[in-house]
Design an enzyme around this catalytic site. Sequence first.
Site, PDB file in Angstrom:
ATOM      1  N   CYS A  34      52.443  89.451  69.353  1.00 28.82           N
ATOM      2  CA  CYS A  34      51.297  89.984  68.620  1.00 28.82           C
ATOM      3  C   CYS A  34      51.681  91.382  68.129  1.00 28.82           C
ATOM      4  CB  CYS A  34      50.075  90.057  69.530  1.00 28.82           C
ATOM      5  SG  CYS A  34      48.667  90.920  68.785  1.00 28.82           S
ATOM      6  N   ASP A  41      52.731  85.482  71.568  1.00 29.21           N
ATOM      7  CA  ASP A  41      51.940  84.474  70.861  1.00 29.21           C
ATOM      8  C   ASP A  41      52.772  83.199  70.823  1.00 29.21           C
ATOM      9  OD1 ASP A  41      49.584  85.808  70.223  1.00 29.21           O
ATOM     10  OD2 ASP A  41      50.376  86.601  68.347  1.00 29.21           O
ATOM     11  N   HIS A  75      49.825  85.696  62.679  1.00 24.54           N
ATOM     12  CA  HIS A  75      50.019  84.246  62.561  1.00 24.54           C
ATOM     13  C   HIS A  75      50.256  83.815  61.117  1.00 24.54           C
ATOM     14  CE1 HIS A  75      47.327  83.858  66.392  1.00 24.54           C
ATOM     15  NE2 HIS A  75      48.515  84.366  66.662  1.00 24.54           N
TER      16      HIS A  75
END
Length: 141
Positions: A34, A41, A75
Amino acid sequence: MPSQPSRELERFSNPHPERDYVVHMDLPEFTCLCPLTGQPDFAHFMLDFIPDQHNVELKSLKLYLWSFRDEGAFHEAMTNRIADDLIGLINPRYLRLLGRWYVRGGITTDVLIEHRQPGWQNPDILGQLPTVRWAQHQPGH
């Protein structure tokens, strides 16, 4: 000698460029960080593509994905980066990449990218692709 992470993706010539066919890859062990917290992540990528002149070499793809484990990225940025690198490498007729990011702070994130070569179409084969099933978070799971 053990393998090391590498950003060097490799390709090989498509053995059947005259035919549209789907390559499906399940990539369940992706890890990066992250960018805000530095916490890990985790994502499960599902890749479908219809090659034109080239395919991606599997070991290089594994080492490429592994190379992001200590890099911070959102993401959406990471999923797009992977798609862009694959498109730049093999210029597929069609590519779909689904990044299914695991629960973080009670939120799951799915990022879906689709790319087609200009003018390419084959609705019959696209209709055979696996249906994207969006993640459904269930309390306690």
